[in-house]
Write a protein that holds these residues in place. Structure first.
Motif, PDB file in Angstrom:
ATOM      1  N   VAL A 206       0.717  -1.052   0.050  1.00 46.81           N
ATOM      2  CA  VAL A 206      -0.220   0.158   0.015  1.00 46.81           C
ATOM      3  C   VAL A 206       0.884   1.424   0.013  1.00 46.81           C
ATOM      4  CG1 VAL A 206      -1.573   1.460   1.203  1.00 46.81           C
ATOM      5  CG2 VAL A 206      -1.980  -1.288   1.191  1.00 46.81           C
ATOM      6  N   ALA A 207       2.021   1.130   0.833  1.00 45.52           N
ATOM      7  CA  ALA A 207       2.906   2.382   0.846  1.00 45.52           C
ATOM      8  C   ALA A 207       3.466   2.578  -0.456  1.00 45.52           C
ATOM      9  CB  ALA A 207       3.783   1.963   1.751  1.00 45.52           C
ATOM     10  N   ALA A 208       3.894   1.590  -1.127  1.00 43.52           N
ATOM     11  CA  ALA A 208       4.839   1.565  -2.450  1.00 43.52           C
ATOM     12  C   ALA A 208       3.494   2.207  -3.467  1.00 43.52           C
ATOM     13  CB  ALA A 208       5.254   0.299  -2.928  1.00 43.52           C
ATOM     14  N   ALA A 209       2.557   1.694  -3.385  1.00 43.59           N
ATOM     15  CA  ALA A 209       1.330   2.126  -4.499  1.00 43.59           C
ATOM     16  C   ALA A 209       0.819   3.567  -4.242  1.00 43.59           C
ATOM     17  CB  ALA A 209       0.187   1.200  -4.120  1.00 43.59           C
ATOM     18  N   ALA A 458      -8.018  16.124  12.262  1.00 43.31           N
ATOM     19  CA  ALA A 458      -8.512  16.435  10.736  1.00 43.31           C
ATOM     20  C   ALA A 458      -7.379  15.969   9.772  1.00 43.31           C
ATOM     21  CB  ALA A 458      -8.698  18.071  10.850  1.00 43.31           C
ATOM     22  N   ARG A 459      -6.438  15.972  10.255  1.00 39.76           N
ATOM     23  CA  ARG A 459      -5.125  15.560   9.423  1.00 39.76           C
ATOM     24  C   ARG A 459      -5.064  14.039   9.185  1.00 39.76           C
ATOM     25  NH1 ARG A 459      -0.936  17.307  12.033  1.00 39.76           N
ATOM     26  NH2 ARG A 459      -0.426  19.123  10.601  1.00 39.76           N
ATOM     27  N   ALA A 460      -5.466  13.348  10.314  1.00 39.24           N
ATOM     28  CA  ALA A 460      -5.555  11.846  10.240  1.00 39.24           C
ATOM     29  C   ALA A 460      -6.929  11.672   9.297  1.00 39.24           C
ATOM     30  CB  ALA A 460      -5.639  11.286  11.518  1.00 39.24           C
ATOM     31  N   TYR A 461      -7.931  12.246   9.383  1.00 34.21           N
ATOM     32  CA  TYR A 461      -9.151  12.127   8.530  1.00 34.21           C
ATOM     33  C   TYR A 461      -8.596  12.158   7.376  1.00 34.21           C
ATOM     34  CZ  TYR A 461     -13.288  13.414   5.878  1.00 34.21           C
ATOM     35  OH  TYR A 461     -14.363  13.678   4.927  1.00 34.21           O
ATOM     36  N   HIS A 462      -7.953  12.865   6.629  1.00 33.14           N
ATOM     37  CA  HIS A 462      -7.382  13.161   5.285  1.00 33.14           C
ATOM     38  C   HIS A 462      -6.605  12.032   4.914  1.00 33.14           C
ATOM     39  CE1 HIS A 462      -9.029  17.250   5.725  1.00 33.14           C
ATOM     40  NE2 HIS A 462      -9.359  16.998   4.546  1.00 33.14           N
ATOM     41  N   ARG A 463      -5.577  11.759   5.755  1.00 29.56           N
ATOM     42  CA  ARG A 463      -4.768  10.567   5.558  1.00 29.56           C
ATOM     43  C   ARG A 463      -5.425   9.153   5.615  1.00 29.56           C
ATOM     44  NH1 ARG A 463       0.634  12.009   5.385  1.00 29.56           N
ATOM     45  NH2 ARG A 463       0.847  14.223   5.813  1.00 29.56           N
ATOM     46  N   VAL A 464      -6.334   9.136   6.121  1.00 27.07           N
ATOM     47  CA  VAL A 464      -7.495   7.850   6.231  1.00 27.07           C
ATOM     48  C   VAL A 464      -8.131   7.718   4.805  1.00 27.07           C
ATOM     49  CG1 VAL A 464      -9.436   6.624   6.847  1.00 27.07           C
ATOM     50  CG2 VAL A 464      -7.590   7.346   8.606  1.00 27.07           C
ATOM     51  N   LEU A 465      -8.543   8.833   4.262  1.00 27.28           N
ATOM     52  CA  LEU A 465      -8.890   8.646   3.107  1.00 27.28           C
ATOM     53  C   LEU A 465      -8.002   8.437   1.861  1.00 27.28           C
ATOM     54  CD1 LEU A 465     -11.394  12.007   3.054  1.00 27.28           C
ATOM     55  CD2 LEU A 465     -12.001   9.466   3.020  1.00 27.28           C
ATOM     56  N   ARG A 466      -6.934   9.056   1.946  1.00 29.64           N
ATOM     57  CA  ARG A 466      -5.696   8.962   1.121  1.00 29.64           C
ATOM     58  C   ARG A 466      -5.289   7.314   0.900  1.00 29.64           C
ATOM     59  NH1 ARG A 466      -2.601  13.718   3.398  1.00 29.64           N
ATOM     60  NH2 ARG A 466      -3.512  15.282   2.057  1.00 29.64           N
ATOM     61  N   VAL A 467      -5.383   6.717   2.101  1.00 26.38           N
ATOM     62  CA  VAL A 467      -5.043   5.420   2.098  1.00 26.38           C
ATOM     63  C   VAL A 467      -6.118   4.435   1.721  1.00 26.38           C
ATOM     64  CG1 VAL A 467      -4.481   3.543   3.870  1.00 26.38           C
ATOM     65  CG2 VAL A 467      -3.355   5.722   3.988  1.00 26.38           C
ATOM     66  N   ALA A 468      -7.274   4.732   2.040  1.00 29.32           N
ATOM     67  CA  ALA A 468      -8.649   3.986   1.524  1.00 29.32           C
ATOM     68  C   ALA A 468      -8.564   4.227  -0.019  1.00 29.32           C
ATOM     69  CB  ALA A 468      -9.847   4.678   2.048  1.00 29.32           C
ATOM     70  N   LEU A 469      -8.234   5.308  -0.563  1.00 35.27           N
ATOM     71  CA  LEU A 469      -8.281   5.505  -2.047  1.00 35.27           C
ATOM     72  C   LEU A 469      -7.037   4.655  -2.563  1.00 35.27           C
ATOM     73  CD1 LEU A 469      -9.467   7.012  -4.409  1.00 35.27           C
ATOM     74  CD2 LEU A 469      -7.815   9.003  -3.899  1.00 35.27           C
ATOM     75  N   THR A 470      -5.854   4.546  -2.039  1.00 32.98           N
ATOM     76  CA  THR A 470      -4.955   3.544  -2.541  1.00 32.98           C
ATOM     77  C   THR A 470      -5.323   2.154  -2.475  1.00 32.98           C
ATOM     78  OG1 THR A 470      -3.172   5.115  -1.898  1.00 32.98           O
ATOM     79  CG2 THR A 470      -2.641   2.775  -2.393  1.00 32.98           C
ATOM     80  N   LEU A 471      -6.150   1.699  -1.312  1.00 37.57           N
ATOM     81  CA  LEU A 471      -6.465   0.628  -1.357  1.00 37.57           C
ATOM     82  C   LEU A 471      -7.568   0.021  -2.482  1.00 37.57           C
ATOM     83  CD1 LEU A 471      -7.046   0.431   2.426  1.00 37.57           C
ATOM     84  CD2 LEU A 471      -5.423  -0.768   1.004  1.00 37.57           C
ATOM     85  N   ALA A 472      -8.490   1.133  -2.947  1.00 36.75           N
ATOM     86  CA  ALA A 472      -9.486   1.168  -3.869  1.00 36.75           C
ATOM     87  C   ALA A 472      -8.580   0.902  -5.197  1.00 36.75           C
ATOM     88  CB  ALA A 472     -10.298   2.280  -3.990  1.00 36.75           C
ATOM     89  N   ASP A 473      -7.540   1.954  -5.440  1.00 40.31           N
ATOM     90  CA  ASP A 473      -6.706   1.823  -6.760  1.00 40.31           C
ATOM     91  C   ASP A 473      -6.098   0.387  -6.741  1.00 40.31           C
ATOM     92  OD1 ASP A 473      -7.134   4.113  -7.357  1.00 40.31           O
ATOM     93  OD2 ASP A 473      -5.531   5.027  -6.360  1.00 40.31           O
ATOM     94  N   LEU A 474      -5.714  -0.249  -5.717  1.00 39.96           N
ATOM     95  CA  LEU A 474      -5.131  -1.609  -5.878  1.00 39.96           C
ATOM     96  C   LEU A 474      -6.007  -2.834  -6.233  1.00 39.96           C
ATOM     97  CD1 LEU A 474      -2.683  -1.607  -2.675  1.00 39.96           C
ATOM     98  CD2 LEU A 474      -1.954  -1.827  -5.121  1.00 39.96           C
TER      99      LEU A 474
END
Length: 501
Positions: A206-209, A458-474
């Motif tokens: 996930v980190a690499a993606a 609030a920063r963690a909220y946006h970072r959760v969204l980014r990680v979730a988006l990466t999971l969807a991309d994978l």
């Protein structure tokens, strides 16, 4: 002719602003006046130039010499001005034709016998020379470095007399052809060497993606460093412009460019590193480890062992992708778009929650140890993953896991989806992030309630969204699902991981 103007460049970090070496000869007592904010090494160039000209059998003008390095308010340092100063004296005294230096820039330090010594930071110099549409005369030892810049005519010379012979049209310098960069470097470390640790392997993918920052927490000997060293092999190769940008940073730091040219950098400073060595600085600011890791991976092993002051200086570059170093007389900006991977033990002895060995630390020792990591720093790490001790059957198993190549194919597919949005998910922000996620009302409400219950910022909220988006991309989905959000939130539970036991 009593006036000569020679084009060269100063070295200010990754910038190479143009400097004009102006030499004027006048009647009066012999001597040289050097102006234009030169530092000690530049002021000493008059002695090196005088000796080099005499050794080479060239005339040193016995007149009043005024030598100006313009613009006057630009700091000049190093021995790179020796060659242009020598050529300026020869042109002003009529020993060289001024027309021969039109459309030419030059740099090089002179030995007392006239040999040309290499100078640091020649790659940014060459890039600026190409942009100006000029040719470049430089020491032979810098030729391969400068020739990395496509479209630039590089004329290397080993001796001052070689340059003089070229300028008078006697023996032309031969344009240096770029050496072919190594196509096959050392084989990347393979992910199949890692036994078990399926959650940690998943987090690494996930980190690499998505280009996310990653923290591994667990007892000693569980494979944290092994996992981190496999990340560069999962990342795509650098593009031509990116490879040149990374090489320019190494050039300024006087590091060899042949080591890993075109590959993602992997920097692993020791935990005793100072703040200056990590982020850059000094009286003459130079790039630090975070800039040397630009476009690559910065691995911080034993994260809590770093000084807290050192760790706190990472907060700004983790957000902005650059480091701004300000001094009273000048400032520098260095790129620092790196991917942070860190590893830590849960306590000073390392065995909190370890089934193999009991922890011997007191509660206050554990609290002080974990308090070395501030909340704002941890907030900037998207993936926080437990790396537990492996059961014996997994450790001794001969069944290999997925190879780096298999995982890399999924990473590349996910990155292609992100390229259509214009940037990696880790750098996606604001309205663009909200549009890319496009959560339904029910999912948005559930996410807000979950974050409030877990007391995430609030920063963690946006970072959760980014990680979730990466999971969807994978997974090849257009937008994150509820499962993606749950998994992304699970990567934020560092407190639970550290205090498990």
């Amino acid at each position: 002719m009593t006036l000569a103007i020679i084009a060269t460049r100063a070295g200010l970090g990754l910038d190479a602003p143009e400097v004009q070496v102006e030499v004027h000869l006048a009647n009066g007592l012999p001597g040289m006046t050097l102006v234009g904010l030169p530092e000690t090494a530049v002021r000493e160039s008059r002695e090196r130039v005088r000796s080099a000209l005499a050794t080479c059998g060239l005339d040193y003008p016995l007149r009043r010499i005024t030598l100006n390095l313009a613009p006057a308010d630009l700091p000049k340092e190093g021995g790179r001005f020796d060659l242009p100063i020598a050529l300026g004296l020869l042109v002003a005294s009529g020993q060289l034709p001024a027309a021969a230096l039109e459309g030419v820039e030059c740099a090089g330090e002179l030995a007392l016998d006239g040999r040309l010594r290499p100078v640091a930071g020649m790659l940014p110099f060459a890039m600026a020379t190409r942009q100006a549409g000029r040719r470049l005369i430089l020491p032979e030892a810098n030729a391969d470095e400068a020739a990395l810049v496509n479209g630039l005519e590089v004329l290397p010379a080993a001796h001052l007399l070689d340059v003089v012979a070229h300028l008078v049209g006697r023996i032309p310098l031969v344009a240096h052809l770029p050496a072919a960069p190594p196509q096959d470097g050392p084989a990347a470390l393979d992910l199949c060497d890692v036994r078990g640790q399926y959650q940690a392997r998943r987090a690494l993918e996930v980190a690499a993606a998505g280009g996310h920052n990653l923290l591994f927490a667990g007892p000693p000997g569980t494979g944290k460093t092994l996992l981190a060293s496999r990340l560069p092999g999962l990342l795509p190769p650098l593009g031509d412009d990116e490879a040149l940008e990374v090489a320019a940073i190494r050039s300024v730091c006087a590091l060899p460019l042949s080591d890993g040219f075109g590959r993602r950098p992997f920097r692993s400073p020791h935990h005793t590193a100072s703040a200056v060595s990590l982020v850059g600085g000094g009286s003459r600011p130079r790039p630090g480890e975070i800039s040397l890791a630009h476009r690559g991976v910065l691995f911080l092993d034993e994260l809590p062992e770093f000084s807290r002051q050192v760790l706190e200086v990472l907060r700004e570059p983790l957000e902005s992708g650059e480091i701004h170093i300000a001094r009273a007389s000048h400032e520098r900006r260095f790129p620092a778009r790196f991917q942070l991977v860190a590893a830590m033990n849960p306590c000073p002895c390392g065995h909190l929650g370890d089934p193999r060995q009991d922890c011997v630390c007191t509660a206050s020792q554990i609290q002080r140890y974990q308090a070395r990591l501030s909340g704002p720093l941890l907030d900037r790490i998207d993936l926080q993953v437990e790396v537990p001790a492996l059961p014996v059957e997994q450790l001794t198993s001969h069944q290999p896991g997925e190879s780096t190549e298999m995982v890399r194919r999924r990473v590349m597919a996910a990155r292609q989806r992100q390229q259509q949005r214009g940037t990696l998910n880790a750098q996606l922000a604001g309205a663009a992030l909200e549009r890319a996620c496009a959560l339904e009302v029910a999912e948005r409400t559930w996410l807000a309630q979950s974050l409030e219950r877990l007391r995430l910022s609030a920063r963690a909220y946006h970072r959760v969204l980014r990680v979730a988006l990466t999971l969807a991309d994978l997974a090849g989905r257009e937008r994150p699902s509820r499962d993606d959000l749950i998994e992304a939130i699970g990567y934020r539970q560092l407190d639970r991981l550290l205090r498990k036991g």
